[in-house]
Design a protein around this motif. Structure first.
Motif, PDB file in Angstrom:
ATOM      1  N   SER A   1       0.811  -1.219   0.000  1.00  0.00           N
ATOM      2  CA  SER A   1       0.000   0.000   0.000  1.00  0.00           C
ATOM      3  C   SER A   1       0.842   1.265   0.000  1.00  0.00           C
ATOM      4  O   SER A   1       0.327   2.349  -0.197  1.00  0.00           O
ATOM      5  N   LYS A   2       2.133   1.155   0.202  1.00  0.00           N
ATOM      6  CA  LYS A   2       2.966   2.352   0.271  1.00  0.00           C
ATOM      7  C   LYS A   2       3.377   2.873  -1.112  1.00  0.00           C
ATOM      8  O   LYS A   2       3.962   3.923  -1.227  1.00  0.00           O
ATOM      9  N   THR A   3       3.099   2.097  -2.142  1.00  0.00           N
ATOM     10  CA  THR A   3       3.391   2.599  -3.483  1.00  0.00           C
ATOM     11  C   THR A   3       2.076   2.888  -4.192  1.00  0.00           C
ATOM     12  O   THR A   3       1.072   2.223  -3.966  1.00  0.00           O
ATOM     13  N   GLY A   4       2.105   3.912  -5.025  1.00  0.00           N
ATOM     14  CA  GLY A   4       0.925   4.231  -5.831  1.00  0.00           C
ATOM     15  C   GLY A   4       1.319   4.104  -7.280  1.00  0.00           C
ATOM     16  O   GLY A   4       2.321   4.655  -7.704  1.00  0.00           O
ATOM     17  N   MET A   5       0.547   3.347  -8.050  1.00  0.00           N
ATOM     18  CA  MET A   5       0.951   3.023  -9.418  1.00  0.00           C
ATOM     19  C   MET A   5       0.015   3.677 -10.440  1.00  0.00           C
ATOM     20  O   MET A   5      -1.202   3.613 -10.306  1.00  0.00           O
ATOM     21  N   VAL A   6       0.603   4.288 -11.465  1.00  0.00           N
ATOM     22  CA  VAL A   6      -0.147   4.824 -12.603  1.00  0.00           C
ATOM     23  C   VAL A   6       0.151   3.911 -13.788  1.00  0.00           C
ATOM     24  O   VAL A   6       1.317   3.635 -14.076  1.00  0.00           O
ATOM     25  N   PHE A   7      -0.907   3.438 -14.448  1.00  0.00           N
ATOM     26  CA  PHE A   7      -0.743   2.462 -15.514  1.00  0.00           C
ATOM     27  C   PHE A   7      -0.806   3.098 -16.898  1.00  0.00           C
ATOM     28  O   PHE A   7      -1.400   4.170 -17.071  1.00  0.00           O
ATOM     29  N   GLN A   8      -0.265   2.392 -17.888  1.00  0.00           N
ATOM     30  CA  GLN A   8      -0.318   2.898 -19.267  1.00  0.00           C
ATOM     31  C   GLN A   8      -1.755   3.010 -19.743  1.00  0.00           C
ATOM     32  O   GLN A   8      -2.195   4.044 -20.224  1.00  0.00           O
ATOM     33  N   GLN A   9      -2.477   1.918 -19.642  1.00  0.00           N
ATOM     34  CA  GLN A   9      -3.917   1.952 -19.906  1.00  0.00           C
ATOM     35  C   GLN A   9      -4.521   2.222 -18.547  1.00  0.00           C
ATOM     36  O   GLN A   9      -4.588   1.346 -17.722  1.00  0.00           O
ATOM     37  N   HIS A  10      -4.949   3.437 -18.327  1.00  0.00           N
ATOM     38  CA  HIS A  10      -5.207   3.977 -17.003  1.00  0.00           C
ATOM     39  C   HIS A  10      -5.969   3.069 -16.045  1.00  0.00           C
ATOM     40  O   HIS A  10      -5.957   3.269 -14.855  1.00  0.00           O
ATOM     41  N   ASN A  11      -6.673   2.010 -16.537  1.00  0.00           N
ATOM     42  CA  ASN A  11      -7.383   1.081 -15.648  1.00  0.00           C
ATOM     43  C   ASN A  11      -8.425   1.773 -14.770  1.00  0.00           C
ATOM     44  O   ASN A  11      -8.622   1.379 -13.628  1.00  0.00           O
ATOM     45  N   LEU A  12      -9.087   2.798 -15.291  1.00  0.00           N
ATOM     46  CA  LEU A  12     -10.144   3.467 -14.520  1.00  0.00           C
ATOM     47  C   LEU A  12     -11.463   2.731 -14.733  1.00  0.00           C
ATOM     48  O   LEU A  12     -11.600   1.944 -15.671  1.00  0.00           O
ATOM     49  N   VAL A  13     -12.437   3.004 -13.867  1.00  0.00           N
ATOM     50  CA  VAL A  13     -13.778   2.450 -14.048  1.00  0.00           C
ATOM     51  C   VAL A  13     -14.572   3.468 -14.870  1.00  0.00           C
ATOM     52  O   VAL A  13     -14.887   4.558 -14.392  1.00  0.00           O
ATOM     53  N   GLU A  14     -14.849   3.116 -16.118  1.00  0.00           N
ATOM     54  CA  GLU A  14     -15.438   4.063 -17.086  1.00  0.00           C
ATOM     55  C   GLU A  14     -16.756   4.663 -16.621  1.00  0.00           C
ATOM     56  O   GLU A  14     -17.053   5.812 -16.889  1.00  0.00           O
ATOM     57  N   GLY A  15     -17.578   3.891 -15.919  1.00  0.00           N
ATOM     58  CA  GLY A  15     -18.908   4.351 -15.534  1.00  0.00           C
ATOM     59  C   GLY A  15     -18.930   5.195 -14.269  1.00  0.00           C
ATOM     60  O   GLY A  15     -19.991   5.576 -13.790  1.00  0.00           O
ATOM     61  N   LEU A  16     -17.759   5.480 -13.693  1.00  0.00           N
ATOM     62  CA  LEU A  16     -17.710   6.285 -12.471  1.00  0.00           C
ATOM     63  C   LEU A  16     -17.127   7.663 -12.762  1.00  0.00           C
ATOM     64  O   LEU A  16     -16.409   7.857 -13.746  1.00  0.00           O
ATOM     65  N   SER A  17     -17.420   8.610 -11.891  1.00  0.00           N
ATOM     66  CA  SER A  17     -16.886   9.974 -12.019  1.00  0.00           C
ATOM     67  C   SER A  17     -15.396   9.983 -11.693  1.00  0.00           C
ATOM     68  O   SER A  17     -14.851   9.019 -11.129  1.00  0.00           O
ATOM     69  N   ALA A  18     -14.765  11.119 -12.027  1.00  0.00           N
ATOM     70  CA  ALA A  18     -13.352  11.303 -11.682  1.00  0.00           C
ATOM     71  C   ALA A  18     -13.163  11.158 -10.173  1.00  0.00           C
ATOM     72  O   ALA A  18     -12.234  10.489  -9.706  1.00  0.00           O
ATOM     73  N   TYR A  19     -14.078  11.770  -9.411  1.00  0.00           N
ATOM     74  CA  TYR A  19     -13.989  11.719  -7.943  1.00  0.00           C
ATOM     75  C   TYR A  19     -14.074  10.283  -7.420  1.00  0.00           C
ATOM     76  O   TYR A  19     -13.251   9.851  -6.618  1.00  0.00           O
TER      77      TYR A  19
ATOM     78  N   VAL B   1      -3.988  17.512  -9.558  1.00  0.00           N
ATOM     79  CA  VAL B   1      -3.872  17.239 -10.998  1.00  0.00           C
ATOM     80  C   VAL B   1      -4.758  18.170 -11.832  1.00  0.00           C
ATOM     81  O   VAL B   1      -4.998  17.930 -13.015  1.00  0.00           O
ATOM     82  N   GLY B   2      -5.254  19.248 -11.196  1.00  0.00           N
ATOM     83  CA  GLY B   2      -5.976  20.285 -11.930  1.00  0.00           C
ATOM     84  C   GLY B   2      -7.356  19.865 -12.412  1.00  0.00           C
ATOM     85  O   GLY B   2      -7.835  20.364 -13.433  1.00  0.00           O
ATOM     86  N   LEU B   3      -8.018  18.952 -11.690  1.00  0.00           N
ATOM     87  CA  LEU B   3      -9.315  18.454 -12.151  1.00  0.00           C
ATOM     88  C   LEU B   3     -10.430  18.616 -11.124  1.00  0.00           C
ATOM     89  O   LEU B   3     -11.444  17.911 -11.192  1.00  0.00           O
ATOM     90  N   LEU B   4     -10.254  19.546 -10.214  1.00  0.00           N
ATOM     91  CA  LEU B   4     -11.277  19.709  -9.177  1.00  0.00           C
ATOM     92  C   LEU B   4     -12.632  20.071  -9.796  1.00  0.00           C
ATOM     93  O   LEU B   4     -13.666  19.553  -9.390  1.00  0.00           O
ATOM     94  N   GLU B   5     -12.618  20.944 -10.793  1.00  0.00           N
ATOM     95  CA  GLU B   5     -13.889  21.353 -11.401  1.00  0.00           C
ATOM     96  C   GLU B   5     -14.548  20.241 -12.202  1.00  0.00           C
ATOM     97  O   GLU B   5     -15.740  20.277 -12.467  1.00  0.00           O
ATOM     98  N   GLU B   6     -13.756  19.253 -12.592  1.00  0.00           N
ATOM     99  CA  GLU B   6     -14.292  18.128 -13.362  1.00  0.00           C
ATOM    100  C   GLU B   6     -14.586  16.919 -12.467  1.00  0.00           C
ATOM    101  O   GLU B   6     -14.838  15.818 -12.968  1.00  0.00           O
ATOM    102  N   ALA B   7     -14.552  17.113 -11.151  1.00  0.00           N
ATOM    103  CA  ALA B   7     -14.646  15.984 -10.215  1.00  0.00           C
ATOM    104  C   ALA B   7     -15.847  15.086 -10.499  1.00  0.00           C
ATOM    105  O   ALA B   7     -15.762  13.862 -10.352  1.00  0.00           O
ATOM    106  N   HIS B   8     -16.968  15.681 -10.909  1.00  0.00           N
ATOM    107  CA  HIS B   8     -18.174  14.864 -11.067  1.00  0.00           C
ATOM    108  C   HIS B   8     -18.444  14.435 -12.502  1.00  0.00           C
ATOM    109  O   HIS B   8     -19.474  13.820 -12.790  1.00  0.00           O
ATOM    110  N   GLN B   9     -17.484  14.695 -13.383  1.00  0.00           N
ATOM    111  CA  GLN B   9     -17.626  14.176 -14.759  1.00  0.00           C
ATOM    112  C   GLN B   9     -17.304  12.685 -14.807  1.00  0.00           C
ATOM    113  O   GLN B   9     -16.413  12.213 -14.102  1.00  0.00           O
ATOM    114  N   LEU B  10     -18.017  11.990 -15.671  1.00  0.00           N
ATOM    115  CA  LEU B  10     -17.677  10.579 -15.891  1.00  0.00           C
ATOM    116  C   LEU B  10     -16.339  10.510 -16.615  1.00  0.00           C
ATOM    117  O   LEU B  10     -16.099  11.280 -17.552  1.00  0.00           O
ATOM    118  N   VAL B  11     -15.498   9.591 -16.216  1.00  0.00           N
ATOM    119  CA  VAL B  11     -14.189   9.516 -16.874  1.00  0.00           C
ATOM    120  C   VAL B  11     -14.325   9.114 -18.348  1.00  0.00           C
ATOM    121  O   VAL B  11     -13.494   9.474 -19.170  1.00  0.00           O
TER     122      VAL B  11
END
Ligand code: ADP
Ligand code: ADP
Length: 229
Positions: A71-89, A125-135
């Protein structure tokens, strides 16, 4: 501030030796990992993240084996691996879930600290205003910035990123790298970032570690290079 120590790391997949006897230490730096496809960059990052177990050697973060404290490392992936149906937040908030928690429980999430961390990370990361947009409605560069926010919510002492800008156009790639650098600065953590674009690496790296065929090819600090690079 944290110290990553890799000692005599070897990783084999059956007959394939992906890494052989790699050693280096990172302390409070933004380090770029360079190498052609197949050089062993992903394998190295996956070993550091605890996603893959080394065949031989040891990897410690502040003296603890990374196998014990993933848990002490945070990983950013090439294919971001986000959940498409959820907001940025909500995607950022998934960084606070442990691996056994379901996505559904996000909607009853009560930990105020985690929620604040998610918002702070989006601000970084400069996305506070977009917090509730779907990714799914965001650009590739914005999605990758959400991926950085999610990694920050894990409260890492070391940020890892595996080819975070490989699928982006040059201008979005620069922007994402700027935010990644900012994320490491704001959180005062080291970063180990694999890249294959030498121009991007030259712009952002403070130290450059090169791999070839699973071995260490070079390890130089920016200050050791000629000024025109
Ligand atoms: P890079 O990230 O630099 O492209 P990788 O770490 O992905 O390099 O791969 C290093 C070597 O290990 C390559 O020869 C690759 O084919 C091999 N390799 C990577 N992952 C696996 C795996 N899961 N099983 C077998 N071989 C693998
Ligand atoms: P990258 O070059 O970005 O590391 P790859 O396409 O090499 O990406 O690898 C993607 C995934 O496939 C990784 O999980 C890696 O471990 C796995 N992989 C890579 N090479 C092999 C291989 N030769 N055999 C089995 N799995 C592999």
């Amino acid at each position: 501030m944290s110290t990553l120590t890799i000692e005599n790391l070897t990783k084999r997949y059956g007959d394939v030796t992906a890494l052989e006897n790699v050693s280096f230490e990172i302390e409070d730096e933004f380090v770029v990992l360079l190498g052609e496809s197949g050089a062993g960059k992903s394998t190295l990052l996956r070993c550091v993240n605890g996603l893959t177990e080394p065949t031989e050697g040891s990897i410690t973060l502040d003296g603890n084996s990374v196998q014990d404290c993933d848990s002490k490392t945070g990983m950013v992936f090439q294919q971001h691996n986000l959940v498409e149906g959820l907001s940025a937040y909500n995607n950022a908030l998934t960084g606070a879930l442990d691996r056994s928690t379901t996505i559904r429980s996000l909607f009853q999430w009560n930990d105020r600290d985690d929620k604040l961390r998610a918002l702070e990370a989006l601000e970084t990361v400069g996305l506070l205003e977009e917090a509730h947009q779907l990714v799914s409605q965001m650009s590739g560069g914005q999605q990758q910035r959400v991926g950085i926010a999610r990694a920050l919510v894990q409260n890492p002492t070391l940020l890892l990123a595996d080819e975070p800008v490989a699928s982006l156009d040059p201008s979005s790639a620069e922007t994402v790298m700027e935010y990644l650098k900012r994320a490491a600065d704001v959180h005062d953590v080291s970063a180990l970032v694999s890249l294959h674009q030498v121009n991007v690496a030259a712009h952002f790296g403070e130290r450059f570690i090169g791999l070839r065929d699973g071995g260490l090819l070079f390890d130089v600090k920016r200050s050791e290079l000629t000024p025109e690079l």
